[in-house]
Design a protein around this motif. Structure first.
Motif, PDB file in Angstrom:
ATOM      1  N   LEU A 159      18.895  -0.898  -4.404  1.00  0.00           N
ATOM      2  CA  LEU A 159      17.915  -1.724  -5.405  1.00  0.00           C
ATOM      3  C   LEU A 159      17.446  -2.490  -4.094  1.00  0.00           C
ATOM      4  CD1 LEU A 159      19.423  -2.538  -8.727  1.00  0.00           C
ATOM      5  CD2 LEU A 159      17.278  -1.077  -8.232  1.00  0.00           C
ATOM      6  N   LYS A 160      18.340  -3.320  -3.514  1.00  0.00           N
ATOM      7  CA  LYS A 160      17.729  -4.070  -2.382  1.00  0.00           C
ATOM      8  C   LYS A 160      16.738  -3.439  -1.240  1.00  0.00           C
ATOM      9  CE  LYS A 160      20.660  -7.396  -0.833  1.00  0.00           C
ATOM     10  NZ  LYS A 160      21.710  -8.137  -0.399  1.00  0.00           N
ATOM     11  N   ILE A 161      17.238  -2.428  -0.860  1.00  0.00           N
ATOM     12  CA  ILE A 161      16.675  -1.376   0.081  1.00  0.00           C
ATOM     13  C   ILE A 161      15.092  -1.028  -0.403  1.00  0.00           C
ATOM     14  CG2 ILE A 161      16.331   0.713   1.269  1.00  0.00           C
ATOM     15  CD1 ILE A 161      19.363   0.626   1.524  1.00  0.00           C
ATOM     16  N   LEU A 162      15.128  -0.805  -1.937  1.00  0.00           N
ATOM     17  CA  LEU A 162      13.898  -0.271  -2.505  1.00  0.00           C
ATOM     18  C   LEU A 162      12.947  -1.403  -2.626  1.00  0.00           C
ATOM     19  CD1 LEU A 162      12.427   1.741  -4.310  1.00  0.00           C
ATOM     20  CD2 LEU A 162      13.619   1.019  -6.291  1.00  0.00           C
ATOM     21  N   SER A 163      13.634  -2.469  -2.756  1.00  0.00           N
ATOM     22  CA  SER A 163      12.945  -3.703  -3.044  1.00  0.00           C
ATOM     23  C   SER A 163      12.096  -3.937  -1.636  1.00  0.00           C
ATOM     24  CB  SER A 163      13.810  -4.898  -3.326  1.00  0.00           C
ATOM     25  OG  SER A 163      12.911  -6.167  -3.386  1.00  0.00           O
ATOM     26  N   LEU A 164      13.021  -3.877  -0.598  1.00  0.00           N
ATOM     27  CA  LEU A 164      12.291  -4.263   0.766  1.00  0.00           C
ATOM     28  C   LEU A 164      11.224  -3.030   1.060  1.00  0.00           C
ATOM     29  CD1 LEU A 164      15.494  -4.895   2.801  1.00  0.00           C
ATOM     30  CD2 LEU A 164      13.575  -6.496   2.270  1.00  0.00           C
ATOM     31  N   LYS A 165      11.545  -1.879   0.674  1.00  0.00           N
ATOM     32  CA  LYS A 165      10.253  -1.013   0.967  1.00  0.00           C
ATOM     33  C   LYS A 165       9.160  -1.252   0.183  1.00  0.00           C
ATOM     34  CE  LYS A 165      13.252   2.966   2.271  1.00  0.00           C
ATOM     35  NZ  LYS A 165      13.830   4.560   1.677  1.00  0.00           N
ATOM     36  N   ILE A 166       9.159  -1.716  -1.211  1.00  0.00           N
ATOM     37  CA  ILE A 166       7.770  -1.973  -1.873  1.00  0.00           C
ATOM     38  C   ILE A 166       7.378  -3.083  -1.208  1.00  0.00           C
ATOM     39  CG2 ILE A 166       7.189  -3.003  -4.216  1.00  0.00           C
ATOM     40  CD1 ILE A 166       9.605  -1.217  -5.424  1.00  0.00           C
ATOM     41  N   THR A 167       7.939  -4.307  -0.712  1.00  0.00           N
ATOM     42  CA  THR A 167       7.469  -5.230  -0.325  1.00  0.00           C
ATOM     43  C   THR A 167       6.658  -4.832   1.137  1.00  0.00           C
ATOM     44  OG1 THR A 167       9.217  -6.642  -1.074  1.00  0.00           O
ATOM     45  CG2 THR A 167       7.911  -7.534   0.534  1.00  0.00           C
ATOM     46  N   ALA A 168       7.413  -4.035   1.947  1.00  0.00           N
ATOM     47  CA  ALA A 168       6.675  -3.772   3.181  1.00  0.00           C
ATOM     48  C   ALA A 168       5.698  -2.774   2.932  1.00  0.00           C
ATOM     49  CB  ALA A 168       7.697  -2.849   3.751  1.00  0.00           C
ATOM     50  N   LEU A 169       5.489  -1.897   1.794  1.00  0.00           N
ATOM     51  CA  LEU A 169       4.337  -1.361   1.364  1.00  0.00           C
ATOM     52  C   LEU A 169       3.367  -2.039   0.784  1.00  0.00           C
ATOM     53  CD1 LEU A 169       3.421   1.869   0.644  1.00  0.00           C
ATOM     54  CD2 LEU A 169       4.082   1.503  -1.354  1.00  0.00           C
ATOM     55  N   LEU A 170       3.548  -3.161  -0.050  1.00  0.00           N
ATOM     56  CA  LEU A 170       2.638  -4.057  -0.527  1.00  0.00           C
ATOM     57  C   LEU A 170       1.766  -4.550   0.706  1.00  0.00           C
ATOM     58  CD1 LEU A 170       4.426  -5.399  -3.658  1.00  0.00           C
ATOM     59  CD2 LEU A 170       2.369  -3.968  -3.624  1.00  0.00           C
ATOM     60  N   LEU A 171       2.691  -5.227   1.648  1.00  0.00           N
ATOM     61  CA  LEU A 171       2.069  -5.772   2.913  1.00  0.00           C
ATOM     62  C   LEU A 171       1.245  -4.884   3.756  1.00  0.00           C
ATOM     63  CD1 LEU A 171       5.282  -7.896   4.200  1.00  0.00           C
ATOM     64  CD2 LEU A 171       3.094  -8.843   2.811  1.00  0.00           C
ATOM     65  N   VAL A 172       1.824  -3.525   3.824  1.00  0.00           N
ATOM     66  CA  VAL A 172       0.743  -2.683   4.707  1.00  0.00           C
ATOM     67  C   VAL A 172      -0.531  -2.569   3.714  1.00  0.00           C
ATOM     68  CG1 VAL A 172       0.616  -0.364   5.434  1.00  0.00           C
ATOM     69  CG2 VAL A 172       2.607  -1.771   5.906  1.00  0.00           C
ATOM     70  N   SER A 173      -0.298  -2.334   2.401  1.00  0.00           N
ATOM     71  CA  SER A 173      -1.543  -2.140   1.786  1.00  0.00           C
ATOM     72  C   SER A 173      -2.470  -3.252   1.857  1.00  0.00           C
ATOM     73  CB  SER A 173      -1.113  -1.741   0.318  1.00  0.00           C
ATOM     74  OG  SER A 173      -0.292  -0.520   0.044  1.00  0.00           O
ATOM     75  N   TYR A 174      -1.973  -4.317   1.563  1.00  0.00           N
ATOM     76  CA  TYR A 174      -2.829  -5.579   1.722  1.00  0.00           C
ATOM     77  C   TYR A 174      -3.503  -5.747   3.234  1.00  0.00           C
ATOM     78  CZ  TYR A 174      -4.107 -10.424   2.120  1.00  0.00           C
ATOM     79  OH  TYR A 174      -4.826 -11.408   2.463  1.00  0.00           O
ATOM     80  N   PHE A 175      -2.813  -5.283   4.066  1.00  0.00           N
ATOM     81  CA  PHE A 175      -3.376  -5.399   5.348  1.00  0.00           C
ATOM     82  C   PHE A 175      -4.477  -4.369   5.458  1.00  0.00           C
ATOM     83  CE2 PHE A 175      -3.622  -3.396   9.717  1.00  0.00           C
ATOM     84  CZ  PHE A 175      -3.985  -4.672  10.452  1.00  0.00           C
ATOM     85  N   PHE A 176      -4.242  -3.219   5.106  1.00  0.00           N
ATOM     86  CA  PHE A 176      -5.391  -2.090   5.217  1.00  0.00           C
ATOM     87  C   PHE A 176      -6.618  -2.478   4.233  1.00  0.00           C
ATOM     88  CE2 PHE A 176      -1.982   0.493   7.224  1.00  0.00           C
ATOM     89  CZ  PHE A 176      -2.855   0.892   8.350  1.00  0.00           C
ATOM     90  N   LEU A 177      -6.137  -3.146   2.971  1.00  0.00           N
ATOM     91  CA  LEU A 177      -7.359  -3.291   2.038  1.00  0.00           C
ATOM     92  C   LEU A 177      -8.192  -4.397   2.644  1.00  0.00           C
ATOM     93  CD1 LEU A 177      -5.468  -3.197  -1.413  1.00  0.00           C
ATOM     94  CD2 LEU A 177      -7.549  -1.698  -0.483  1.00  0.00           C
ATOM     95  N   LYS A 178      -7.544  -5.444   3.437  1.00  0.00           N
ATOM     96  CA  LYS A 178      -8.184  -6.454   3.915  1.00  0.00           C
ATOM     97  C   LYS A 178      -8.993  -5.928   5.186  1.00  0.00           C
ATOM     98  CE  LYS A 178      -7.587 -11.123   5.667  1.00  0.00           C
ATOM     99  NZ  LYS A 178      -6.909 -12.327   5.960  1.00  0.00           N
ATOM    100  N   VAL A 179      -8.646  -5.042   5.851  1.00  0.00           N
ATOM    101  CA  VAL A 179      -9.398  -4.308   6.931  1.00  0.00           C
ATOM    102  C   VAL A 179     -10.653  -3.499   6.441  1.00  0.00           C
ATOM    103  CG1 VAL A 179      -9.296  -2.816   8.903  1.00  0.00           C
ATOM    104  CG2 VAL A 179      -7.507  -4.371   8.662  1.00  0.00           C
ATOM    105  N   PHE A 180     -10.312  -2.825   5.435  1.00  0.00           N
ATOM    106  CA  PHE A 180     -11.360  -1.996   4.869  1.00  0.00           C
ATOM    107  C   PHE A 180     -12.446  -2.896   4.200  1.00  0.00           C
ATOM    108  CE2 PHE A 180     -12.976  -0.413   0.746  1.00  0.00           C
ATOM    109  CZ  PHE A 180     -13.481   1.100   1.151  1.00  0.00           C
TER     110      PHE A 180
END
Length: 522
Positions: free
Chosen positions: A4-25
């Motif tokens: 669950l901790k690993i999954l949580s970290l992956k989701i957080t990382a995915l959200l950060l990457v998504s936020y970055f790409f959305l901001k760039v877009f």
């Protein structure tokens, strides 16, 4: 639990990457296209947005090509000096759209709309973000780069130093520097009878000497030392601005970055020392206040007395701000007048009949005496010539603004985030405003004053217009009149065969290959 901790970290990382790409877009596509749609819905025509680079590639291509070869001896200089803006305006009209990277830029050539922009009654127009580039701010953070209450305070404090009565007291200082230049030229002529001189660097030295003398009085030698450092710093900044700007690159300790930092530190330190000494001498009554720095410090002290208990320093400039205004003295005081005098010499060499008319006027009013404040005000022909040179060859070829809030001008509703270019050079050459002879040198068009010279009162604004009109306008014109008068009293001149007509812009409108003039003593 570990999964669950690993999954949580992956989701957080995915959200950060998504936020970055959305901001760039959002920054490089959605926002520019939304702004483009808003502008074109109002009938504004222009170039379509190109991802990330906008029109910068076309702009660089056109200007590189234009500046790669000289032009004929004519005053139709806009195609060489500012080809991209000219082509855009010719293709799309008086209000046209182009792109500075991801930022939409409106080129506005309608005088009525320009008047609204420069009046800025709503306070929604400000300095373009490009002008706040750290590379530019290292040169000065003075009056031209200020807004709001800070600008109003600085303007109010500085105005007394530039009023007409104070400037009259500086006429002898202007003349003193000009006489030194004339004597230098005469020594060169003594060897032959005529001599060829590149007047562009000569006028840069002259205006630098004048601003040092008028700004710092008896400390002008120190002022000249500061000027030399300021020139070197300006050259390094221009060089850096002409290359690809990468945020943070200026912090890398390269040789030129270290030199820029060292120059800025030395200039600031020398100005601080000079200002503090001036303040001490003024307090003890050991110096007068008839130079620009003294007048500025005196006005600053007078304004500080008006501060309220709630705003103890609100009406007073700090020493850091005074230092920045002293830097501004150099940049504005030197560049504008040296450009004006250089193009005036070139144009009078091209039009010897007007050179002779101006000389006859100066000799009739002054003889061989230096012009004083009274005769300067009577130089009608010289004034007409200078205004016509400013029309055809304005030191600043455009003014730039930026919308920080949604605002309405004319029939247009401009969203926040739009750059505005007011192409002063193009407006000064517009036949619809100046007639079919707009590209000709005709000083007589100003014979009845500025208001009757064109079909619209805002067709001529070389020093800006409205509340932000250049504070040094009268200083520059008086300086130019005195310098030109003293030169006309002593020399006739013509273009050298080696002169190449190639105006271009490096901060101000300059002769790309210098301005060699043949002088003959009279």
């Amino acid at each position: 639990m570990e999964d669950l901790k690993i999954l949580s970290l992956k989701i957080t990382a995915l959200l950060l990457v998504s936020y970055f790409f959305l901001k760039v877009f959002y920054s490089i596509w959605w926002k520019p296209k939304w702004l483009e749609r808003r502008l074109k819905q109002q009938g504004i025509r222009g170039n379509p947005y190109k991802l990330l680079i906008g029109d910068m590639k076309d702009f660089m291509k056109q200007i590189t090509e234009a500046w790669s070869k000289p032009m004929s001896l004519s005053h139709q200089i806009a195609p060489r000096v500012d080809p991209f803006t000219l082509n855009t305006a010719q293709k799309y009209g008086k209000v046209s759209l182009c792109w500075a990277g991801t930022t939409p830029r409106l080129n506005i050539m309608d005088p009525d709309i320009i008047k609204e922009v420069l009046a800025n009654k709503q306070g929604h127009f400000g300095i373009t973000p490009l002008a706040l580039n750290p590379l530019i701010l290292i040169l000065t953070e003075g009056l031209t780069l200020l807004e709001g209450e800070t600008w109003a305070t600085h303007r109010r404090i500085m105005t007394p130093a530039f009023n007409s009565e104070k400037l009259k007291g500086m006429v002898s200082i202007f003349a003193e520097s000009c006489v030194l230049l004339v004597e230098k030229w005469k020594k060169s002529i003594a060897l032959g009878g005529t001599c060829e001189i590149d007047v562009w660097p000569e006028f840069q030295d002259l205006t630098g000497d004048i601003i040092s003398r008028t700004a710092f009085g008896s400390n002008f030698d120190e002022g000249n030392q500061i000027l030399k450092l300021q020139r070197e710093l300006q050259g390094l900044v221009v060089e850096a601005m002409q290359s690809l700007y990468i945020p943070g690159l200026r912090f890398i300790p390269t040789r030129k970055n270290r030199r820029r930092k060292s120059l800025d530190k030395n200039i600031t330190s020398m100005l601080r020392s000079l200002i503090e000494r001036k303040e001490t001498l003024m307090r003890t009554g050991q110096t007068n206040t008839d130079d620009l720095l003294g007048l500025l410090l005196q006005s600053n002290d007078e304004n500080s007395l008006q501060s309220s208990p709630q705003n103890k320093n609100g009406n007073k400039m700090t020493i850091k701000e005074i230092i920045e205004e002293c830097k501004q003295f150099y940049i504005a005081g030197q560049e504008t007048t040296s450009s004006l005098l250089t193009w005036t010499m070139i144009i009078l060499a091209m039009h010897p009949e007007w050179q002779e008319q101006a000389r006859e006027e100066v000799l009739a009013l002054c003889g061989k005496q230096h012009p004083d404040a009274k005769t300067i005000s009577q130089l009608k022909t010289v004034t007409m010539i200078l205004h016509e040179v400013l029309r055809l060859y304005p030191p600043a070829i455009a003014l730039y603004k930026h919308t920080y809030q949604e605002t309405k001008i004319g029939n247009l509703s401009l969203p926040a985030g739009v750059d505005l270019t007011l192409p002063l050079l193009l407006i000064h050459h517009d036949p619809e405003l100046w007639g079919s002879d707009a590209e000709e040198f005709k000083p007589e068009r100003f014979s009845e004053g500025l208001s009757k010279a064109s079909k619209n009162q805002l067709a001529f604004f070389p020093f800006g217009w409205g509340p932000k009109t250049c504070i040094g306008q009268n200083f520059a014109l008086m300086e130019a009149k005195i310098a030109l008068s003293i030169i006309l009293q002593n020399f006739s001149f013509e273009l050298s065969p080696s002169y190449t007509h190639a105006p271009n812009t490096v901060m101000t409108l300059q002769p790309q290959h210098g301005a060699p003039i043949i002088l003959k003593e009279i």
